[in-house]
Write a protein that holds these residues in place. Structure first.
Motif, PDB file in Angstrom:
ATOM      1  N   UNK A   1       6.666   9.710  -4.224  1.00 36.49           N
ATOM      2  CA  UNK A   1       6.639   8.405  -3.718  1.00 36.49           C
ATOM      3  C   UNK A   1       7.141   8.301  -2.216  1.00 36.49           C
TER       4      UNK A   1
ATOM      5  N   UNK B   1      -3.569 -10.281  -0.782  1.00 33.94           N
ATOM      6  CA  UNK B   1      -3.201 -11.497  -1.405  1.00 33.94           C
ATOM      7  C   UNK B   1      -1.791 -11.410  -2.284  1.00 33.94           C
TER       8      UNK B   1
ATOM      9  N   UNK C   1      -5.952   2.525 -12.117  1.00 33.77           N
ATOM     10  CA  UNK C   1      -7.112   2.632 -11.281  1.00 33.77           C
ATOM     11  C   UNK C   1      -8.309   2.581 -11.565  1.00 33.77           C
ATOM     12  N   UNK C   2      -8.501   1.989 -12.732  1.00 38.22           N
ATOM     13  CA  UNK C   2      -9.680   1.987 -13.590  1.00 38.22           C
ATOM     14  C   UNK C   2     -10.339   0.574 -12.801  1.00 38.22           C
ATOM     15  N   UNK C   3     -10.930   0.672 -11.677  1.00 43.00           N
ATOM     16  CA  UNK C   3     -11.101  -0.569 -11.079  1.00 43.00           C
ATOM     17  C   UNK C   3     -12.169  -1.486 -11.630  1.00 43.00           C
ATOM     18  N   UNK C   4     -12.968  -1.230 -12.263  1.00 46.67           N
ATOM     19  CA  UNK C   4     -13.992  -2.006 -12.897  1.00 46.67           C
ATOM     20  C   UNK C   4     -13.122  -2.845 -14.105  1.00 46.67           C
TER      21      UNK C   4
ATOM     22  N   UNK D   1       3.542   2.983  -4.548  1.00 49.66           N
ATOM     23  CA  UNK D   1       3.940   1.580  -4.721  1.00 49.66           C
ATOM     24  C   UNK D   1       2.792   0.781  -4.041  1.00 49.66           C
TER      25      UNK D   1
ATOM     26  N   UNK E   1      -0.298   2.005  -3.503  1.00 44.31           N
ATOM     27  CA  UNK E   1      -1.652   1.951  -4.287  1.00 44.31           C
ATOM     28  C   UNK E   1      -1.504   1.042  -5.539  1.00 44.31           C
TER      29      UNK E   1
ATOM     30  N   UNK F   1      -2.357  -2.165  -4.218  1.00 42.34           N
ATOM     31  CA  UNK F   1      -3.819  -2.494  -4.004  1.00 42.34           C
ATOM     32  C   UNK F   1      -4.500  -2.593  -5.345  1.00 42.34           C
TER      33      UNK F   1
ATOM     34  N   UNK G   1      -4.534  -5.956  -6.003  1.00 38.28           N
ATOM     35  CA  UNK G   1      -5.521  -6.712  -5.274  1.00 38.28           C
ATOM     36  C   UNK G   1      -6.674  -7.039  -5.829  1.00 38.28           C
ATOM     37  N   UNK G   2      -7.139  -5.716  -6.498  1.00 38.31           N
ATOM     38  CA  UNK G   2      -8.469  -5.920  -7.207  1.00 38.31           C
ATOM     39  C   UNK G   2      -8.662  -7.025  -8.222  1.00 38.31           C
TER      40      UNK G   2
ATOM     41  N   UNK H   1      -8.346 -10.312  -6.168  1.00 36.99           N
ATOM     42  CA  UNK H   1      -9.403 -10.838  -5.297  1.00 36.99           C
ATOM     43  C   UNK H   1     -10.525 -11.523  -6.152  1.00 36.99           C
TER      44      UNK H   1
ATOM     45  N   UNK I   1      -9.218   3.304  -3.417  1.00 41.90           N
ATOM     46  CA  UNK I   1      -7.772   2.483  -3.565  1.00 41.90           C
ATOM     47  C   UNK I   1      -8.000   1.060  -3.212  1.00 41.90           C
TER      48      UNK I   1
ATOM     49  N   UNK J   1      -9.815  -2.576  -2.495  1.00 40.85           N
ATOM     50  CA  UNK J   1     -10.877  -3.568  -2.765  1.00 40.85           C
ATOM     51  C   UNK J   1     -11.433  -3.695  -1.596  1.00 40.85           C
ATOM     52  N   UNK J   2     -10.795  -3.555  -0.501  1.00 41.01           N
ATOM     53  CA  UNK J   2     -11.629  -3.997   0.911  1.00 41.01           C
ATOM     54  C   UNK J   2     -12.334  -2.827   1.363  1.00 41.01           C
TER      55      UNK J   2
ATOM     56  N   UNK K   1     -18.004   3.193 -14.623  1.00 40.53           N
ATOM     57  CA  UNK K   1     -17.952   2.225 -15.912  1.00 40.53           C
ATOM     58  C   UNK K   1     -18.724   2.629 -17.028  1.00 40.53           C
TER      59      UNK K   1
ATOM     60  N   UNK L   1      -9.416   9.284 -11.118  1.00 41.07           N
ATOM     61  CA  UNK L   1      -8.604   8.180 -11.199  1.00 41.07           C
ATOM     62  C   UNK L   1      -9.216   7.550 -12.626  1.00 41.07           C
ATOM     63  N   UNK L   2     -10.192   8.201 -13.182  1.00 42.76           N
ATOM     64  CA  UNK L   2     -10.873   7.774 -14.630  1.00 42.76           C
ATOM     65  C   UNK L   2     -10.666   8.847 -15.657  1.00 42.76           C
TER      66      UNK L   2
ATOM     67  N   UNK M   1      -9.597   7.493 -18.510  1.00 45.58           N
ATOM     68  CA  UNK M   1     -10.355   6.453 -19.134  1.00 45.58           C
ATOM     69  C   UNK M   1     -10.978   6.949 -20.394  1.00 45.58           C
TER      70      UNK M   1
END
Lengths: 266, 266, 266, 266
Positions: free
Chosen positions: A173, C1, C119-122, C144, C146, C149, C152-153, C156, D64, D66-67, D97, D116-117, D120
């Protein structure tokens, strides 16, 4: 010799007349590095006013770069003694070399082995031959088990007045200088009978995080908390970004006392 | 003084007559700790037979626990000199205290600062006052930038014959003793002009992983590889689980030479 | 955001009728996993008696091994609703798959994304389409930055009722399950306007360390603390060693309230 | 099911007609992300010319932020199929996914679960229901033991065509994106019968470090190496700084072949 198994009761170590142990809560504060008489004295008086009963202040600084300020040495020791005479606070000073240990131990009330020397076993052995308490900081990548074994090097030579100091470990970190391992502090208290204290200033490296971590340390049961103070952090020669201003340590002292009372620590 | 910016060409450092640098590949091998004349001599001869041109062997051991074997000291130094006389191999020996540095530097061909002392700045400064090459291991939690700054402490005192040694960093992975950071080795070669070598034995801590990591180090461009050898690892007084048997180092020597040739290193 | 820059005031997120934010302090407690009606109800009542105003309890368990207990699923959800009916406590439940999100969001008062899915963005995007608060745990190796962010997913997609939960990061220290990063909690509060809470149970993994770390979290300013409770930890199907007994959470509830008062939190 | 104990012989997994296993050495290369037909085709031809027998290329990118660019999706899959038709190379594609898994598994020759998955578990279970090989990357903070247990989630559902991929772990060192754990690769080969490969591109994140780490991986015994290629890295939509140019992968292909021969890998 430092393990709980053979010594179930928690130990109290005296720095000068100040006890450090489970039955009380102690504030240690002062300048990170001694830079001048005036700078050290301002920090010392602020520390005392905030409730500190032990003064910290370093004169030999083990810096990452050889081009950084390395400390005032002997002159700094004189200044610290002056601060003690004026305020009555016992002093804790870092030692960085075997050849200084006996001399500093005569002058100071407690000698400190820093993070980068936490497995400098020759230094630890020499500290074990003094009759002053030894504060042993945890190394940046030291497990608690290794920390206790390092303390064993001191104890084995006959000096079991040892205070362990958690000051953050190195992790991935980047937002803080190190990651303060408060649970590690609690584990060390559980595994050993030695007092275990916390240095939030060096752990976090950022002024606004020092107070929450100091309060957290008190609530978690730390036997003491050690804080850097500087009246002009922007011009500090060492670790300015983490030093509290006199008014900040004053405020924090009050808040720590309230938390200490809330968890039943005098 | 150790950065590439001011010294773009890679340096070659001589240990005795043996060059360590980008233009060649060097094998360093020998006992982790010197335990006896016989044990050291068997390891030395195995090292030489496998192609080693520098002998490693330690007589002061900084051990995590004070109750572990601490090394033979002066008697060990005598044994190492005997090994050198018999085989002609120059010797590299760890120093752990300022007071030993000058003496060991007179006897050895290269002095080594270990992982736990990598930020023992007083020791580094003293090494900078000798006229022998200094091998500087990376600390367990040292960034590459901090490693180069530690080397700067040596160079600043006038000794720029420095060899950097990657030996694993501390991470969360428990399957290996440490995590060998071969990319860190490559970064150090890129950022500094100093030779950078790899110690796979202490990085992985397990015999069956030493050979793959030694071969990887050669392929990645390490300037030398340093390997522990012991004829009876189960009874070794230090780090037996990672030591190669004489026949294993012999086999590995051949395979390293093949990989070195494949990547254009003599 | 989720950053402070555009939204300087700290947000309060409501779980059912319970506010989580800087103006109050909230205790969340309950079973790690729902195992049966009786087990869940005992834990729920103990949680409420100790002062908890939100109930935790999981029915889908993402376990390291496929051979471990994987949760009661739909049956567990029924039990949690029963617990809510009896006690009035709103419930927070982990979701582990996109296909469950809408259904669980209808039933629960808050859905939680666990460490392994941080970080499972789906999954995060799907949570952003619900109208229930989302509790986002920090990943084991997440900075922190990440973490914010990842939040943020969710934001958004239109759902900014997000609660961040620090639960320990992975470091080299083996004495605790993970290393609780309380300073990381404070940094997240500083960088974002979202409420940030602490789960000491999963961070430390050992019963005797839960109380000191819970108290530390309160003192450091955590907006809530989340604790595992089990009446028979030795026979728990998941994470028994870290669960508090009913009498322990009761005692801890009182001590947390005292510390909360000492730091000026409701 | 993935452990050596019950399955002592190393497995070979076929991606299309290309074997990945201990008896051969395989190069996998191609674009990090598919950005356009032209970009993908240039990378594919460069990969093939350099000796690659499997094509990599992603169309769903778990970023990381969403943008950031999130991938071309279905359009990218069409392009990859076109690349396969032109060159005959089988393709490996990341899935992110559960809802995509069956579809991508029909089109691709191997599906990949990203870092990252890696835990999952719902995604892993779904992969276990396909009849295509599954490449499982190691999570950033995953121990080798946890990695093998994640593979067990796939195998348990009936699909044991699993390829493990080491791609760097998260440590304190900031000079590289992650720390490539080559010894971890060797441990995984020792503990499991599955093929274990290395992705140096994502581990180091810097172009000049890819070649030394790729060569190191070959020497250490990796069953395959996977490399990012881009003809114009400065304008790449994803991970440009680590992509090799066509002429660089060509040169590296030759050097890897030489090292592979030196260690007795076809």
């Amino acid at each position: 010799m430092v393990a709980r198994d053979l010594h179930p009761a928690a130990s109290t170590v005296y720095v000068g007349q100040t006890p450090v142990g489970r039955s009380t809560f102690t504030l240690i504060a002062g300048p990170c590095a001694v830079e001048s008489y005036d700078q050290a004295m301002i920090a010392t008086k602020a520390a005392k006013a905030a409730g500190a009963t032990i003064l910290r202040g370093d004169v030999f600084k083990p810096r990452t770069s050889p081009y950084s300020f390395q400390g005032l040495g002997e002159e700094g020791l004189e200044i610290l003694q002056e601060c003690r005479r004026e305020t009555g606070l016992p002093i804790v000073v870092e030692i960085v070399d075997v050849s200084h240990v006996q001399h500093v131990a005569e002058v100071a009330d407690c000698i400190r082995v820093g993070t980068r020397n936490a497995q400098n076993f020759e230094l630890l052995k020499e500290c074990g031959l003094t009759n002053k308490p030894v504060m042993l900081k945890r190394g940046l990548a030291m497990t608690i088990d290794e920390w206790l074994q390092a303390a064993e090097y001191v104890a084995q030579r006959g000096n079991s007045d040892i205070i362990l100091c958690e000051r953050g470990i190195r992790t991935f970190e980047p937002a803080t200088r190190n990651t303060l391992d408060l649970a590690g502090m609690a584990v060390a208290q559980h595994e050993s009978h030695l007092p275990v204290i916390v240095d939030p200033s060096h752990a976090v490296g950022k002024r606004h995080l020092v107070a929450p971590m100091a309060l957290a340390a008190v609530a978690a049961g730390a036997d003491a908390v050690m804080i850097d103070v500087h009246h002009d952090p922007e011009h500090a020669l060492c670790d300015g970004p983490q030093a509290l201003l006199p008014e900040e340590i004053d405020d924090l002292g009050r808040r720590m006392a309230a938390v200490a009372a809330a968890v039943g620590r005098g």
